[in-house]
Scaffold this active site. Structure first.
Site, PDB file in Angstrom:
ATOM      1  N   ARG A  55      -9.278  13.084  -3.449  1.00 28.22           N
ATOM      2  CA  ARG A  55      -8.430  13.770  -4.425  1.00 28.22           C
ATOM      3  C   ARG A  55      -7.251  12.931  -4.915  1.00 28.22           C
ATOM      4  O   ARG A  55      -6.544  13.311  -5.839  1.00 28.22           O
ATOM      5  CB  ARG A  55      -7.935  15.102  -3.840  1.00 28.22           C
TER       6      ARG A  55
ATOM      7  N   ARG B 168      13.959 -10.072  -6.226  1.00 27.44           N
ATOM      8  CA  ARG B 168      12.573  -9.970  -5.751  1.00 27.44           C
ATOM      9  C   ARG B 168      12.454 -10.491  -4.317  1.00 27.44           C
ATOM     10  O   ARG B 168      13.394 -11.061  -3.774  1.00 27.44           O
ATOM     11  CB  ARG B 168      11.660 -10.727  -6.722  1.00 27.44           C
TER      12      ARG B 168
ATOM     13  N   ASN C 136      28.102 -22.777  -9.155  1.00 26.40           N
ATOM     14  CA  ASN C 136      28.137 -21.891 -10.309  1.00 26.40           C
ATOM     15  C   ASN C 136      26.939 -22.197 -11.211  1.00 26.40           C
ATOM     16  O   ASN C 136      26.758 -23.319 -11.645  1.00 26.40           O
ATOM     17  CB  ASN C 136      29.454 -22.125 -11.065  1.00 26.40           C
TER      18      ASN C 136
ATOM     19  N   LYS D 233      -6.424   6.626   1.303  1.00 25.47           N
ATOM     20  CA  LYS D 233      -5.304   7.563   1.159  1.00 25.47           C
ATOM     21  C   LYS D 233      -4.060   7.177   1.961  1.00 25.47           C
ATOM     22  O   LYS D 233      -2.946   7.178   1.436  1.00 25.47           O
ATOM     23  CB  LYS D 233      -5.745   8.975   1.544  1.00 25.47           C
TER      24      LYS D 233
ATOM     25  N   GLU E  93     -10.242  28.518  10.061  1.00 24.54           N
ATOM     26  CA  GLU E  93     -10.218  27.730   8.826  1.00 24.54           C
ATOM     27  C   GLU E  93     -10.346  28.659   7.619  1.00 24.54           C
ATOM     28  O   GLU E  93     -11.003  29.709   7.692  1.00 24.54           O
ATOM     29  CB  GLU E  93     -11.340  26.689   8.835  1.00 24.54           C
TER      30      GLU E  93
ATOM     31  N   TYR F 198       7.099 -23.075 -12.005  1.00 28.23           N
ATOM     32  CA  TYR F 198       5.640 -22.964 -12.099  1.00 28.23           C
ATOM     33  C   TYR F 198       5.133 -23.901 -13.184  1.00 28.23           C
ATOM     34  O   TYR F 198       5.594 -23.834 -14.325  1.00 28.23           O
ATOM     35  CB  TYR F 198       5.295 -21.509 -12.420  1.00 28.23           C
TER      36      TYR F 198
ATOM     37  N   GLY G  40      -5.673  26.084   8.054  1.00 24.55           N
ATOM     38  CA  GLY G  40      -6.191  26.912   9.138  1.00 24.55           C
ATOM     39  C   GLY G  40      -5.106  27.900   9.548  1.00 24.55           C
ATOM     40  O   GLY G  40      -3.936  27.539   9.618  1.00 24.55           O
TER      41      GLY G  40
ATOM     42  N   ASP H  71      -2.067  11.552   7.139  1.00 21.01           N
ATOM     43  CA  ASP H  71      -1.559  11.906   5.805  1.00 21.01           C
ATOM     44  C   ASP H  71      -0.395  12.890   5.866  1.00 21.01           C
ATOM     45  O   ASP H  71      -0.151  13.637   4.932  1.00 21.01           O
ATOM     46  CB  ASP H  71      -2.689  12.449   4.928  1.00 21.01           C
TER      47      ASP H  71
ATOM     48  N   LEU I 254      -5.676  10.411  12.972  1.00 23.15           N
ATOM     49  CA  LEU I 254      -6.909  10.511  12.189  1.00 23.15           C
ATOM     50  C   LEU I 254      -6.642  10.003  10.770  1.00 23.15           C
ATOM     51  O   LEU I 254      -5.824  10.560  10.046  1.00 23.15           O
ATOM     52  CB  LEU I 254      -7.404  11.960  12.130  1.00 23.15           C
TER      53      LEU I 254
HETATM   54  C1  UD1 Z   1      -7.040  20.425   8.590  1.00 19.77           C
HETATM   55  C2  UD1 Z   1      -7.190  21.507   9.672  1.00 19.77           C
HETATM   56  C3  UD1 Z   1      -6.456  22.766   9.206  1.00 19.77           C
HETATM   57  C4  UD1 Z   1      -4.995  22.454   8.951  1.00 19.77           C
HETATM   58  C5  UD1 Z   1      -4.874  21.300   7.940  1.00 19.77           C
HETATM   59  C6  UD1 Z   1      -3.441  20.848   7.879  1.00 19.77           C
HETATM   60  C7  UD1 Z   1      -9.335  21.163  10.796  1.00 19.77           C
HETATM   61  C8  UD1 Z   1     -10.757  21.589  10.907  1.00 19.77           C
HETATM   62  N1  UD1 Z   1      -8.600  21.776   9.881  1.00 19.77           N
HETATM   63  O1  UD1 Z   1      -7.715  20.892   7.417  1.00 19.77           O
HETATM   64  O2  UD1 Z   1      -6.547  23.783  10.205  1.00 19.77           O
HETATM   65  O3  UD1 Z   1      -4.327  23.598   8.474  1.00 19.77           O
HETATM   66  O4  UD1 Z   1      -5.665  20.169   8.347  1.00 19.77           O
HETATM   67  O5  UD1 Z   1      -3.255  19.899   6.880  1.00 19.77           O
HETATM   68  O6  UD1 Z   1      -8.912  20.322  11.552  1.00 19.77           O
HETATM   69  N2  UD1 Z   1     -10.539  13.284   9.115  1.00 19.77           N
HETATM   70  C9  UD1 Z   1     -11.242  12.259   9.656  1.00 19.77           C
HETATM   71  N3  UD1 Z   1     -12.575  12.393   9.852  1.00 19.77           N
HETATM   72  C10 UD1 Z   1     -13.243  13.546   9.539  1.00 19.77           C
HETATM   73  C11 UD1 Z   1     -12.503  14.606   8.961  1.00 19.77           C
HETATM   74  C12 UD1 Z   1     -11.163  14.449   8.774  1.00 19.77           C
HETATM   75  O7  UD1 Z   1     -10.678  11.218   9.981  1.00 19.77           O
HETATM   76  O8  UD1 Z   1     -14.467  13.584   9.761  1.00 19.77           O
HETATM   77  C13 UD1 Z   1      -9.090  13.133   8.920  1.00 19.77           C
HETATM   78  C14 UD1 Z   1      -8.687  13.115   7.459  1.00 19.77           C
HETATM   79  O9  UD1 Z   1      -8.629  11.789   6.981  1.00 19.77           O
HETATM   80  C15 UD1 Z   1      -7.296  13.721   7.501  1.00 19.77           C
HETATM   81  C16 UD1 Z   1      -7.378  14.677   8.681  1.00 19.77           C
HETATM   82  O10 UD1 Z   1      -8.447  14.249   9.474  1.00 19.77           O
HETATM   83  O11 UD1 Z   1      -6.286  12.773   7.783  1.00 19.77           O
HETATM   84  C17 UD1 Z   1      -7.562  16.125   8.253  1.00 19.77           C
HETATM   85  O12 UD1 Z   1      -8.771  16.270   7.536  1.00 19.77           O
HETATM   86  P1  UD1 Z   1      -8.841  17.164   6.251  1.00 19.77           P
HETATM   87  O13 UD1 Z   1     -10.237  17.134   5.766  1.00 19.77           O
HETATM   88  O14 UD1 Z   1      -7.751  16.808   5.322  1.00 19.77           O
HETATM   89  O15 UD1 Z   1      -8.589  18.621   6.905  1.00 19.77           O
HETATM   90  P2  UD1 Z   1      -8.056  19.915   6.169  1.00 19.77           P
HETATM   91  O16 UD1 Z   1      -9.189  20.560   5.448  1.00 19.77           O
HETATM   92  O17 UD1 Z   1      -6.837  19.597   5.402  1.00 19.77           O
HETATM   93 CA    CA Z   2      -5.666  17.678   4.708  1.00 17.22          CA
END
Ligand code: UD1
Ligand code: CA
Length: 452
Positions: A18, A319, A363, A25, A158, A373, A144, A108, A11
């Site tokens: 943030r 580089r 050398n 991200k 949650e 350039y 959660g 992430d 995901l």
């Molecule tokens: C989520 C979990 C929580 C857990 C925490 C761990 C859920 C409901 N909650 O909370 O239990 O403890 O992660 O870090 O799953 N994302 C999407 N599409 C969406 C929503 C989220 O792609 O519609 C992706 C975000 O980019 C991210 C991940 O899902 O990579 C988690 O979403 P985020 O909103 O960060 O969840 P948390 O509130 O951290």
């Molecule tokens: Ca998160």
């Protein structure tokens, strides 16, 4: 028994508000690689392992990063962010194919290891419908919470929906889950959004599994491994954890580091035997250092390969596209870019060598610059083997200097210098009268006081 097939869904649709950045991200780097690259490096990638990544709209750069790392992966766009379960269902078509194991991981969470995925899949083999990765959070706020009874996971609550008693629970959801791949779609499709945020929470899968009369379990790991990155401060913390791991791995592999805490490595840095890295060196992505090479202090190296027993720095900047042959020497205040320096080449002081090829044992004197350039485009400098370029020469590209050629100090070379030729090109204007006059003036002045 044949190995179980898998589908991993990553995901990565979040904006990462943030992070306060215009970059998505999951493309922010730690240890020289995007967060996403770290995750994709840990997920199953053998025969029978497929991969889907959920990205946000307008995240073409994320799709490119996926393709770069796993050309076989499929990306799905989640048009609206309605929660983690909703995000997973963007890949409905892939889930419906019914791999044995369905793994879900967040883009992430860069410190996750391949081994953890294997541990998480194990309970599926013995009949569990869902395995959730948990950890004991020092401060569980925001995560959660895992509600466990008699060793079985009964729900994930949650933060926003948790009672005070539930908030006291430290065992937290890392966000990584493994489902029985044939039951997953039905389970996830049953998730609703009746919660305080009106989002489809993937975490609700646990109660649905229980309602189906199936089993959900927790597999624990350390907090370090599942740090989620939401802010730049967390990005920096993850960098620290990863650098500590990389330094330890390098030391264990025999790299000598006098002050390892001052050396920064990339996740893909590769070392031969008996490499020494002095204090305060920064190594970016794509660097290979062969046996016996020494990297002296304050050097900065990115996408470069360093030959056996080569010496770099102190204060060198290599580089992208730099390749140093065996025994080559790059000294202080030398910058190289897209430069191939064959074995035994010496560029010991104050030079810029860019878009260049330098033959073996040549050398390059102090202060030599490849003028690559012209204000519009870049041009190439080719220098043969066994040549000598005198100090402070300007090599105006495109230009070729032959094998064994000798360039006098201070030359400005604009034309090809054939093999074994001598080229001296200087402009010297002499005004005898003017100099004598100036000298007399100085001599007749009062002597300055001592020590000034
Ligand atoms: C989520 C979990 C929580 C857990 C925490 C761990 C859920 C409901 N909650 O909370 O239990 O403890 O992660 O870090 O799953 N994302 C999407 N599409 C969406 C929503 C989220 O792609 O519609 C992706 C975000 O980019 C991210 C991940 O899902 O990579 C988690 O979403 P985020 O909103 O960060 O969840 P948390 O509130 O951290
Ligand atoms: Ca998160």
């Amino acid at each position: 028994m044949t190995a179980r097939s898998s589908l991993t869904i990553v995901l990565a649709a979040g904006e990462g508000t943030r992070m306060r950045s215009s970059v998505p991200k999951v493309l922010h780097p730690v240890a020289g690689q995007s967060l996403l690259a770290h995750v994709l490096g840990a997920v199953p990638a053998g025969q029978g392992d497929s991969l889907a990544v959920i990205i946000g709209p307008d995240h073409a750069a994320v799709a490119d990063e996926v393709k770069r790392i796993r050309p076989d992966a499929v990306t799905f766009v989640q048009a609206e962010r309605l929660g983690t379960a909703h995000a997973v269902l963007a890949a409905r078509e892939a889930i419906a194919r019914g791999a044995d194991d369905l793994l879900i991981v967040f883009g992430d969470t860069p410190l996750i290891s391949a081994d953890t995925f294997a541990r998480l899949r194990a309970p599926l083999k013995s009949g569990a419908a869902l395995a959730v990765l948990g950890f004991r959070a020092a401060d569980p706020t925001g995560y959660g919470r895992l509600l466990v009874e008699d060793g079985k996971l009964i729900a994930i609550r949650e933060q926003a929906d948790a009672t005070p008693a539930e908030r006291a629970i430290k065992l937290s959801n890392a966000g990584v889950m493994a489902f029985d791949g044939r039951k997953a779609l039905e389970i996830i499709e049953n998730i609703g959004n009746a919660n305080s945020k009106a989002e489809y929470y993937l975490t609700d899968a646990v109660t649905i599994v229980r309602d189906f009369g199936l089993e959900a379990v927790v597999i624990e790991t350390s907090e370090d491994e599942v740090r989620g990155i939401n802010t730049k401060a967390q990005l920096a913390e993850a960098e620290q954890v990863l650098q500590a791991r990389l330094r330890k791995a390098a030391l264990d592999a025999g790299v000598t580091m006098i002050a390892p805490d001052t050396v920064f490595l990339a996740a893909d840095t590769s070392f031969g035997n008996d490499v020494t890295i002095e204090p305060f060196v920064v190594i970016g992505p794509g660097v290979t250092i062969a046996d016996g090479a020494v990297i002296h202090s304050f050097s900065h190296i990115v996408q470069a390969s360093i030959g056996k027993k080569a010496s770099v720095g102190p204060y060198a900047r290599l580089r992208p596209g730099t390749s140093l042959g065996d025994g080559a020497r790059i000294g202080n205040f030398v910058e190289t870019k897209a430069a191939i320096l064959e074995a035994g080449v010496k560029v010991n002081h104050l030079s810029y060598i860019g878009d260049a090829h330098v033959g073996a044992n040549t050398n390059i004197g102090a202060g030599t610059i490849t003028c690559n350039y012209d204000g519009f485009s870049k041009h190439k400098t080719t220098i043969g083997a066994g040549a000598f370029v005198g100090t402070n020469s300007s090599l105006v590209a495109p230009v070729k200097i032959g094998n064994g050629a000798y360039i006098g100090s201070g030359s400005v070379i604009t034309k090809e210098v054939p093999d074994d030729a001598l080229a001296v090109e200087r402009t010297q204007q002499v005004n005898r009268e003017g100099g004598a006059k100036r000298y007399r003036e100085l001599k007749t002045r009062d002597k300055p006081p001592k020590g000034s």
